[in-house]
Design a protein around this motif. Structure first.
Motif, PDB file in Angstrom:
ATOM      1  N   GLN A 111       0.847  -1.191   0.000  1.00 12.64           N
ATOM      2  CA  GLN A 111       0.000   0.000   0.000  1.00 12.64           C
ATOM      3  C   GLN A 111       0.877   1.233   0.000  1.00 12.64           C
ATOM      4  N   LEU A 112       0.689   2.078  -1.010  1.00 13.34           N
ATOM      5  CA  LEU A 112       1.497   3.291  -1.144  1.00 13.34           C
ATOM      6  C   LEU A 112       0.754   4.485  -0.551  1.00 13.34           C
ATOM      7  N   ILE A 113       1.490   5.247   0.242  1.00 11.66           N
ATOM      8  CA  ILE A 113       0.964   6.465   0.877  1.00 11.66           C
ATOM      9  C   ILE A 113       1.914   7.596   0.505  1.00 11.66           C
ATOM     10  N   ASP A 114       1.395   8.770   0.185  1.00 12.25           N
ATOM     11  CA  ASP A 114       2.243   9.929  -0.116  1.00 12.25           C
ATOM     12  C   ASP A 114       2.950  10.355   1.173  1.00 12.25           C
ATOM     13  N   GLY A 115       4.274  10.207   1.183  1.00 11.97           N
ATOM     14  CA  GLY A 115       5.064  10.480   2.383  1.00 11.97           C
ATOM     15  C   GLY A 115       5.084  11.935   2.806  1.00 11.97           C
ATOM     16  N   ARG A 116       4.595  12.828   1.936  1.00  9.11           N
ATOM     17  CA  ARG A 116       4.620  14.261   2.274  1.00  9.11           C
ATOM     18  C   ARG A 116       3.424  14.681   3.116  1.00  9.11           C
ATOM     19  N   HIS A 117       2.399  13.813   3.162  1.00  3.34           N
ATOM     20  CA  HIS A 117       1.158  14.203   3.827  1.00  3.34           C
ATOM     21  C   HIS A 117       0.668  13.113   4.772  1.00  3.34           C
ATOM     22  N   ALA A 118      -0.238  13.499   5.654  1.00  8.26           N
ATOM     23  CA  ALA A 118      -0.905  12.507   6.510  1.00  8.26           C
ATOM     24  C   ALA A 118      -1.801  11.647   5.618  1.00  8.26           C
ATOM     25  N   PRO A 119      -2.045  10.393   5.981  1.00 10.93           N
ATOM     26  CA  PRO A 119      -2.915   9.531   5.184  1.00 10.93           C
ATOM     27  C   PRO A 119      -4.308  10.138   5.027  1.00 10.93           C
ATOM     28  N   THR A 120      -4.893   9.939   3.853  1.00 12.18           N
ATOM     29  CA  THR A 120      -6.249  10.433   3.609  1.00 12.18           C
ATOM     30  C   THR A 120      -7.255   9.436   4.186  1.00 12.18           C
ATOM     31  N   GLU A 121      -8.506   9.841   4.180  1.00 13.58           N
ATOM     32  CA  GLU A 121      -9.580   8.949   4.628  1.00 13.58           C
ATOM     33  C   GLU A 121      -9.594   7.669   3.790  1.00 13.58           C
ATOM     34  N   ASP A 122      -9.369   7.813   2.477  1.00 12.63           N
ATOM     35  CA  ASP A 122      -9.334   6.643   1.587  1.00 12.63           C
ATOM     36  C   ASP A 122      -8.174   5.711   1.938  1.00 12.63           C
ATOM     37  N   LYS A 146      11.151  14.392  -1.435  1.00 18.56           N
ATOM     38  CA  LYS A 146      10.601  15.750  -1.320  1.00 18.56           C
ATOM     39  C   LYS A 146      10.384  16.151   0.145  1.00 18.56           C
ATOM     40  N   VAL A 147      10.764  15.250   1.064  1.00 14.93           N
ATOM     41  CA  VAL A 147      10.655  15.529   2.503  1.00 14.93           C
ATOM     42  C   VAL A 147      12.071  15.729   3.046  1.00 14.93           C
ATOM     43  N   LYS A 148      12.288  16.780   3.830  1.00 18.91           N
ATOM     44  CA  LYS A 148      13.615  16.994   4.419  1.00 18.91           C
ATOM     45  C   LYS A 148      13.929  15.831   5.355  1.00 18.91           C
ATOM     46  N   SER A 149      15.192  15.413   5.358  1.00 23.97           N
ATOM     47  CA  SER A 149      15.568  14.271   6.196  1.00 23.97           C
ATOM     48  C   SER A 149      15.274  14.533   7.672  1.00 23.97           C
ATOM     49  N   SER A 150      15.309  15.806   8.070  1.00 20.45           N
ATOM     50  CA  SER A 150      15.008  16.154   9.470  1.00 20.45           C
ATOM     51  C   SER A 150      13.524  15.933   9.785  1.00 20.45           C
ATOM     52  N   ALA A 151      12.693  15.804   8.735  1.00 20.66           N
ATOM     53  CA  ALA A 151      11.246  15.630   8.941  1.00 20.66           C
ATOM     54  C   ALA A 151      10.805  14.172   8.760  1.00 20.66           C
ATOM     55  N   TYR A 152      11.770  13.248   8.531  1.00 18.54           N
ATOM     56  CA  TYR A 152      11.412  11.833   8.333  1.00 18.54           C
ATOM     57  C   TYR A 152      10.632  11.267   9.524  1.00 18.54           C
ATOM     58  N   THR A 153      11.118  11.582  10.737  1.00 17.09           N
ATOM     59  CA  THR A 153      10.464  11.051  11.935  1.00 17.09           C
ATOM     60  C   THR A 153       9.025  11.522  12.006  1.00 17.09           C
ATOM     61  N   LYS A 154       8.812  12.799  11.650  1.00 15.48           N
ATOM     62  CA  LYS A 154       7.460  13.366  11.663  1.00 15.48           C
ATOM     63  C   LYS A 154       6.577  12.654  10.634  1.00 15.48           C
ATOM     64  N   SER A 157       5.729   9.166  11.885  1.00 11.39           N
ATOM     65  CA  SER A 157       4.748   9.272  12.963  1.00 11.39           C
ATOM     66  C   SER A 157       3.366   9.592  12.419  1.00 11.39           C
ATOM     67  N   SER A 158       3.312  10.501  11.435  1.00 12.61           N
ATOM     68  CA  SER A 158       2.040  10.909  10.836  1.00 12.61           C
ATOM     69  C   SER A 158       1.343   9.726  10.165  1.00 12.61           C
ATOM     70  N   ILE A 159       2.113   8.924   9.430  1.00  8.99           N
ATOM     71  CA  ILE A 159       1.541   7.759   8.739  1.00  8.99           C
ATOM     72  C   ILE A 159       1.155   6.676   9.743  1.00  8.99           C
ATOM     73  N   THR A 160       2.043   6.418  10.705  1.00 10.71           N
ATOM     74  CA  THR A 160       1.781   5.385  11.712  1.00 10.71           C
ATOM     75  C   THR A 160       0.511   5.690  12.496  1.00 10.71           C
ATOM     76  N   LYS A 161       0.397   6.937  12.963  1.00 11.97           N
ATOM     77  CA  LYS A 161      -0.786   7.326  13.743  1.00 11.97           C
ATOM     78  C   LYS A 161      -2.018   7.417  12.859  1.00 11.97           C
ATOM     79  N   GLY A 162      -1.849   8.011  11.681  1.00 11.88           N
ATOM     80  CA  GLY A 162      -2.995   8.214  10.780  1.00 11.88           C
ATOM     81  C   GLY A 162      -3.652   6.909  10.368  1.00 11.88           C
ATOM     82  N   LEU A 163      -2.833   5.893  10.101  1.00  7.89           N
ATOM     83  CA  LEU A 163      -3.373   4.595   9.681  1.00  7.89           C
ATOM     84  C   LEU A 163      -3.746   3.725  10.879  1.00  7.89           C
TER      85      LEU A 163
END
Length: 197
Positions: A111-122, A146-154, A157-163
């Motif tokens: 399952q592919l998720i756009d790493g720049r954003h929080a997961p969508t409802e879909d 397209k994500v700064k390496s300093s923001a990888y953890t964020k 976390s966003s994907i882990t929590k969002g899903l």
């Protein structure tokens, strides 16, 4: 895996069109324009073999890519694109559901998720659906260059929590530009399918 031979065998809309071989299959799911074609091209070591649709939501078939006469990658229609009519969404929703729940050769889903954003409802609905049917899943965060390496953890976390990501489900950061994560994706595919070089 070193890929030398790959072929788009069939674009199918119903079960009787699926390949008759018993090769293990890995399905790729995600929103329209999330980067399924780009991931496929990196995995099979081709520039533009899997075509990116100019019109999001246009791919409405299951595309079976035979890889090294050993397995299939199955590109599933992108979800979550508003311009596709409700009736069309329902039609290929049924096609996808039938494939993912009935296909014996299916060994797992990427399952592919756009790493720049929080997961969508879909994205969340798809993840929960795969979890409900207990389909082995790998979550891949795309466009991570397209994500700064300093923001990888964020981002993680966003994907882990969002899903509501289960600890048993791996998450890989992927970039089609730098090929980051490609080997990890292959490692998971080989583990699921039992194929090797």
């Amino acid at each position: 895996m070193q890929v030398h031979e790959v072929e788009l065998t069939i674009s199918a809309v119903k079960a009787e069109q699926y390949p008759a071989t018993n090769y293990p299959e890995i399905a790729l799911v995600g929103r329209s324009n999330v980067g399924k074609s780009s991931l496929t091209n990196v995995l099979i070591n081709r520039k533009n073999y899997a075509h990116t649709s100019g019109q999001p939501g246009k791919t409405q078939t299951l595309n079976f890519y035979e890889v090294e006469h050993q397995l299939y990658f199955v590109d599933v229609p992108g979800y979550g694109y508003a311009k596709v009519s409700k009736k069309q969404r329902e039609q290929f929703g049924k096609m996808i559901e039938h494939y993912l729940t009935e296909r014996e050769q299916l060994r797992g889903v990427v399952q592919l998720i756009d790493g720049r954003h929080a997961p969508t409802e879909d994205d969340v609905m798809m993840y929960q659906w795969l979890a409900y049917y207990q389909i082995p899943t790998l979550v891949v965060a795309t466009k991570i260059d397209k994500v700064k390496s300093s923001a990888y953890t964020k981002s993680i976390s966003s994907i882990t929590k969002g899903l509501g990501l289960d600890q048993s489900v791996p998450l890989v950061l992927f970039s089609a530009q730098t090929k980051r994560g490609a080997q990890e994706v292959w490692d998971w595919i080989e583990k699921q399918t039992g194929v090797t070089d």
